[in-house]
Scaffold this motif. Sequence first.
Motif, short mmCIF file in Angstrom:
data_model
loop_
_atom_site.label_atom_id
_atom_site.label_comp_id
_atom_site.label_asym_id
_atom_site.label_seq_id
_atom_site.Cartn_x
_atom_site.Cartn_y
_atom_site.Cartn_z
N SER A 127 0.80 -1.23 0.00
CA SER A 127 0.00 0.00 0.00
C SER A 127 0.83 1.28 0.00
O SER A 127 0.39 2.31 0.54
N ASP A 128 2.01 1.26 -0.59
CA ASP A 128 2.91 2.42 -0.59
C ASP A 128 2.15 3.70 -0.94
O ASP A 128 1.49 3.78 -1.98
N GLY A 129 2.27 4.71 -0.08
CA GLY A 129 1.56 5.97 -0.27
C GLY A 129 0.24 6.05 0.47
O GLY A 129 -0.21 7.13 0.85
N ILE A 134 1.34 -0.64 4.83
CA ILE A 134 2.45 0.10 5.42
C ILE A 134 1.88 1.22 6.32
O ILE A 134 0.81 1.76 6.05
N GLU A 135 2.59 1.56 7.38
CA GLU A 135 2.16 2.65 8.25
C GLU A 135 2.11 3.97 7.45
O GLU A 135 3.01 4.22 6.63
N PHE A 160 0.64 -7.20 6.94
CA PHE A 160 1.61 -6.20 7.40
C PHE A 160 2.63 -5.92 6.29
O PHE A 160 2.98 -6.80 5.52
N HIS A 161 3.09 -4.67 6.22
CA HIS A 161 4.14 -4.27 5.27
C HIS A 161 5.20 -3.52 6.07
O HIS A 161 5.17 -2.28 6.18
N TYR A 162 6.12 -4.28 6.64
CA TYR A 162 7.14 -3.69 7.52
C TYR A 162 8.06 -2.75 6.74
O TYR A 162 8.59 -3.12 5.69
N ASN A 163 8.25 -1.56 7.26
CA ASN A 163 9.05 -0.52 6.61
C ASN A 163 10.33 -0.28 7.40
O ASN A 163 10.28 0.24 8.52
#
Length: 583
Positions: free
Chosen positions: A288-290, A315-316, A336-339
């Motif tokens: 979900s970048d952005g 992502i947060e 989850f999309h860990y950054n």
Amino acid sequence: MKLARIAVWFDRKVAEARWQYGMNVFETYLEELLTHRGITYETPERLDDLVRSRYDLVLIALAAENEATVEVLYRFANEGGGVVLFANLNRMAARLGYVKMPRHQSGYAYFHSREKGTESTDARPLRFLDALPWQPFGDDVAAAEKLGEIRLDAVRNVANDDVLPALLHFQVGSGFVDRWSVGLLTTIVKLQQGSAPLAEDGAPAPDGTASVNDGILKADDSIEQCWERDRLISETGAPYFAYPYADEWREALIGHIVRRAAEHGWSVPYIGYWPPGVEAVAMISHDSDGNDEEHGVTTLGLMKECGIRSTWCMIESGYSRQLYDRIERDGHEIAFHYNAIDRNCYWAEAEFKRQLDHLRSVASDTAVVSNKNHVTRFEGWGELFRWCEMYGIESDQTRGPSKKGNVGFLFGTCHPYRPIAWSDERNRIYNVLEIGFLTQDMDHGKWTDTSVIVPFLETVRSVEGVAHFLFHQVHLHQKPPVREAFKRTVREAKARGFEFWTGKRINDWERARRGLRIASAADDGEISVAAKTDEAEKLEAVLYIPIPEGADARQLHASTSAERYGVPTIRTTTRLAMHTSLY
């Protein structure tokens, strides 16, 4: 019909001695390979337990290099049992009139299709990352059937007579000793996870299509394939890693066990990778970048239009609770999309936990069990998998390509698998399921194009893996060519019998399937399947029963019969085996 009684011999004392010196014992991975295929085995604790009255086949994962071990195993074979060595137990070489040669760190093995565990006529070689061959020595050399050959190069020079066998079959009394020259277990581990902890950028592709040396540590900085020999070029000129070598080595190992058992009158039943009626499985994930909600709404509509459910790696700071609820109502998975790359984000357990806790607090009442790291960020060896274990992430999807020229099977596999730890954790198997992806956002311009879709799908289907494609919501919204690439991916997959599953569904299925255990109540061949978990009790899986030479299978209740691994095989279901006698 007699079911083979299989033992895996792993000498714990030898392992402890190696771990004391910081050495890896990747041989522990044999149990993961057998478990993934659903083959029943035992792990005796004492060498003296390896007797013919108890077992038919002994698979040597790790053994002491001493005469006591050689004597026990040689006697076991002499009395009618089968012993399989995986480039190990070199002390046995002298007993058979052979001597070990220098170790080869990499090369290629050639087999006929039968030895590769496939019925195809494909004669291409398999890349290996460890080989320790034997050669005859002295006057008292035991007769051996030599199968396949190993070479240091993928180009086969038929004029070269100095060829080393990939596999040796020794007849010993009424049994046998087989020895692989190739270290299959180490090869599979290194293909999937690399050869060392990741601490620096990888080497870029010489043709400029995969500049992984970008100052960001990523999963694809550590690959064990050759840029020149292990890639193909698509019809549009797009390079891709074409061969799932780890999956093919696994099939070679399993096929060898099944065939050799059948030749000696024993059946080695195993469980299908997917449920009855499911021909092949594909997966779509989004990062979900952005976090633009308009991008999410577009993606939801596209999934509904194509009739599939997908995995949304968030992502947060993520989306609003209203959009999360809508995503879940449509049957999609929130993951989850860990950054560990953007400003104020970094690689550390505490940061992993902080971001995951945030997602769980705002996203969903359903458990978040899957993760994919932003830009495939990765370092070290097992830190990520430890964090996943500790904080309830059951499945990871980080291991995939970040560049145009390294898409495909760069880690040698498309199967869900459990990674192995480094020596500092005694090479334990992590309780995490890795489901890597093949490519992302085709026809975007930055990555590859749609010419790879069909080769990927056909290869995945041939090894019964997962065809996992990544499409970012932002690109599905902003770039019409990416939307069309997505639609074509779905069309081509459905045309080939693929079903689309979420990462959670794959994870739940694989974990439940591993809770099934095949057993034989007596030597009369009666086969049963027991469920070790509540989840396994609820599912129905395919059960394959190879028919050994000389066996009468006419009374066996089955759906279909076909040849698999070169052996006539009955196909039935585990639920039938749970509730009725199969013989």
